[in-house]
Design a protein around this motif. Structure first.
Motif, PDB file in Angstrom:
ATOM      1  N   ARG A  67       0.839  -1.191   0.000  1.00  0.00           N
ATOM      2  CA  ARG A  67       0.000   0.000   0.000  1.00  0.00           C
ATOM      3  C   ARG A  67       0.881   1.251   0.000  1.00  0.00           C
ATOM      4  N   GLU A  70       0.204   7.745   2.197  1.00  0.00           N
ATOM      5  CA  GLU A  70      -0.726   8.816   1.828  1.00  0.00           C
ATOM      6  C   GLU A  70      -0.007   9.996   1.189  1.00  0.00           C
ATOM      7  N   TRP A  73       0.647   9.165  -2.378  1.00  0.00           N
ATOM      8  CA  TRP A  73      -0.637   9.101  -3.085  1.00  0.00           C
ATOM      9  C   TRP A  73      -1.079  10.521  -3.454  1.00  0.00           C
ATOM     10  N   GLU A  77      -1.655  12.225  -7.111  1.00  0.00           N
ATOM     11  CA  GLU A  77      -2.962  12.826  -7.404  1.00  0.00           C
ATOM     12  C   GLU A  77      -2.781  14.227  -8.020  1.00  0.00           C
ATOM     13  N   LEU A 153       2.819   2.823  -8.731  1.00  0.00           N
ATOM     14  CA  LEU A 153       1.997   3.712  -7.921  1.00  0.00           C
ATOM     15  C   LEU A 153       1.053   4.546  -8.784  1.00  0.00           C
ATOM     16  N   GLN A 156      -1.914   2.468  -9.489  1.00  0.00           N
ATOM     17  CA  GLN A 156      -2.751   2.291  -8.297  1.00  0.00           C
ATOM     18  C   GLN A 156      -3.610   3.526  -8.025  1.00  0.00           C
ATOM     19  N   VAL A 157      -3.002   4.712  -8.129  1.00  0.00           N
ATOM     20  CA  VAL A 157      -3.738   5.948  -7.859  1.00  0.00           C
ATOM     21  C   VAL A 157      -4.859   6.136  -8.871  1.00  0.00           C
TER      22      VAL A 157
END
Length: 639
Positions: A67, A70, A73, A77, A153, A156-157
């Motif tokens: 995972r 944050e 992530w 984003e 990643l 995943q995002v």
């Protein structure tokens, strides 16, 4: 390697699992920013923590480190938000395909396929989230660029932006587009299709493609991958209502799973037993399905390795009945092989040779059909018939014929793309050369087998190899080390439920104790070997165990001539009953030495000559050379 080095430097003397570096690299592609942030996040959450002076992970590496933190992530984003809405839509759709994707399926609703590919090409050219990796050409003529997310990643995002309620529909559309694109060649991407149908909640189609992916993996000798596909396919079937079609699908998956687990865990492992038991139950429900042959083969092999030889022979007889009714030469070949192998270990050597030679003749007559057929994907039938015929011929007193059959088995195994079958043939041929006391031949064959066993993780064969190589060490003067390795191999052999070969292995352990001057330990190994032989009705090596009982009794107490003589006579009796002339010769040589030492030289000459003179070949082998030398000494002594 760099990630692993970073972990070692940041956490000196850590107790972290070795797979952590692989998981971290896979999820960060080694990007320093991503890597350091991920590790800081694990520490912050207490999932990577110091414990008694060492850093440890509180759970499986694959779960904990998969995972993204944050902070990262949010960073990604922001990068995604800087894209145009159309670019975002294309990449969000692409993220459902995977880390790599063809532009032909990265097509959001309402966007033309060519326009979608143009967006991908522009993003890749500017190095924004994706890169180009080649061209995808599908059997239906579709040609499109192939791309990959620069980091896992990113995928995943973007995938996280798809509402949960929409994901199943996205995956179904992708799977059906790939199905149409590949048509009859959809099996080439069966694993990929299975994943998408699983996400689409299309369980029946997911199971069907898992089966095809598992069968493809078996053909490529990717046994662990095949087991994973079969297991996932069975999970998909679990939600479907009972029907004949569902039963047929489950049977096919159980057969694939049985073959894969047999290679990695061994014929007698509990999971293999459960798999074939369920497959046999499904066969009963379906009548006589096409999978009946591989199921019966798997069941028969299980009982042989577990040492339940009468049951194994019953399975072989069942096969023969079906074969004769169906006039099926492949099934008849399987039946003769099953009956021959079970008869050999049970000590019924004449019956074993008849069955094995019939199987070998059928294999020659129908070559290459059965060699490459689905039921024999682990060990080709000609290989197993020839190598067991070699063992049987040696026991019967034909060392040269035995060596010829072993060469035939090895030549066939080496000519085929069957790594399990080749390793199997090498180990059993090494066993024959061990009986002939040909050390260099054993070493060469074990070295050849070890490469395959290690690469593919052949559990049972790795244990057999440990035993053989331990014997070589002991014979080469490293007796203690050799004994330890044999005992380790024997323990691993038993851990997976194998009983076959245990009495013969315990005989090797007893001989090694004899070399070390430990008669009590040697006798204990012999007693255990005889107990296993009686319980399993594994009689083929009993004569040798009784001979060793006599030798060890004398070593323990040189005055125990009466007990030793009784053991030697019993060994001769068993060998004669089985027509095991090679073992009779060994027992006669032991008894001859005893009689010569107790002044019964004439009787010793008569006994040993009576066995030696019945041999017609193999006079260069160690046992016969030693027997001839012993006879010469006895005759000189008798004058």
């Amino acid at each position: 390697a760099d990630v692993d080095q970073y972990l070692s430097r940041r956490f000196p003397g850590h107790g972290l699992p070795p797979e952590l570096a692989h998981v971290l690299h896979r999820n960060t592609d080694g990007n320093p920013l991503f890597l350091v942030n991920t590790i800081d996040d694990l520490i912050g959450q207490g999932q990577l923590h110091p414990d008694d002076g060492q850093w440890r992970l509180s759970g499986p590496a694959a779960d904990i480190a998969s995972r993204a933190p944050e902070t990262l992530w949010q960073l990604v984003e922001k990068q995604v938000d800087r894209l145009t809405p159309e670019e975002q839509a294309v990449l969000v759709t692409a993220s459902a395909v995977g880390v790599e994707f063809s532009a032909a399926v990265a097509v959001p609703v309402g966007i033309d396929p060519q326009r979608a590919e143009l967006r991908c090409e522009t993003l890749a050219r500017h190095g924004r989230l994706i890169r180009r990796v080649g061209i995808a050409e599908w059997p239906d003529g579709t040609v499109a660029g192939r791309y990959a997310f620069i980091h896992a990643l990113y995928q995943q995002v973007l995938y996280g932006r798809i509402p949960v309620g929409e994901r199943a529909g996205r995956h179904r559309w992708i799977a059906e587009r790939l199905e149409r694109g590949y048509g009859e060649r959809a099996g080439e991407i069966a694993g990929e299709l299975a994943v998408h149908f699983e996400h689409a909640r299309a369980s029946e189609r997911a199971a069907r493609y898992r089966r095809r992916a598992g069968e493809h993996a078996l053909r490529q000798h990717a046994y662990r991958e095949a087991a994973d596909h079969a297991t996932r396919g069975l999970d998909s079937l679990g939600v479907l209502a009972d029907s004949r079609e569902r039963t047929q699908q489950e049977l096919a998956l159980q057969v694939t799973l049985g073959s894969a687990l047999t290679a990695t865990q061994g014929y007698a492992a509990p999971e293999v037993a459960r798999t074939y038991a369920r497959a046999w139950e499904l066969c009963a429900q379906l009548g006589d399905p096409p999978q009946l042959l591989p199921v019966l083969l798997g069941v028969g092999r299980f009982y042989v390795v577990r040492g339940e030889f009468q049951t194994a022979r019953d399975v072989g007889a069942h096969l023969l009945t079906f074969a004769e009714a169906a006039q099926d030469p492949v099934m008849r070949l399987a039946a003769h092989n099953a009956l021959g192998v079970a008869s050999l270990y049970a000590g019924d050597l004449d019956a074993a040779l008849q069955q094995l030679e019939r199987g070998l003749a059928l294999s020659h007559a129908s070559h290459p059909g059965p060699v490459r057929s689905h039921p024999f994907r682990l060990v080709p039938p000609g290989v197993t018939c020839a190598i067991h015929a070699a063992w049987t011929r040696w026991l019967l007193g034909y060392p040269d014929q035995a060596a010829a059959r072993a060469r035939e088995a090895l030549a066939l195994a080496r000519s085929l793309d069957h790594p399990f079958g080749l390793s199997y043939a090498c180990h059993l041929a090494a066993g024959l050369h061990q009986w002939r006391r040909e050390h260099e031949a054993v070493r060469e064959l074990e070295d050849e087998a070890l490469a395959h066993d290690t690469e593919h993780g052949f559990g049972l064969l790795l244990a057999v190899g440990l035993i053989q190589r331990g014997w070589l060490l002991a014979e080469g003067g490293q007796t203690e080390a050799g004994l330890a390795q044999m005992q380790e191999g024997l323990a691993k052999h038993r851990e997976i439920g194998a009983v076959v070969l245990v009495p013969a292995t315990l005989a090797l352990v007893a001989e090694t104790h004899q070399k070390l001057g430990h008669p009590a330990e040697g006798l204990a190994a012999v007693v255990e070997g005889l107990t296993v032989a009686r319980r399993s009705e594994q009689h083929y090596w009993e004569a040798e165990l009784h001979r060793l009982s006599g030798e060890l009794a004398l070593q323990a107490d040189p005055a125990a001539t009466g007990a030793a003589e009784s053991h030697f006579l019993h060994a001769i009796e068993i060998a004669r009953r089985q027509q095991a002339r090679s073992l009779e010769l060994r027992a006669a040589a032991s008894l001859g030495r005893l009689w010569a030492n107790t002044k019964n030289v004439t009787e010793a000459v008569t006994l040993l000559a009576g066995v030696y003179d019945r041999f017609t070949e193999g006079f260069h082998t160690a046992d016969l050379t030693d027997a001839r030398s012993q006879l010469e000494d006895l005759r000189a002594q008798a004058k």
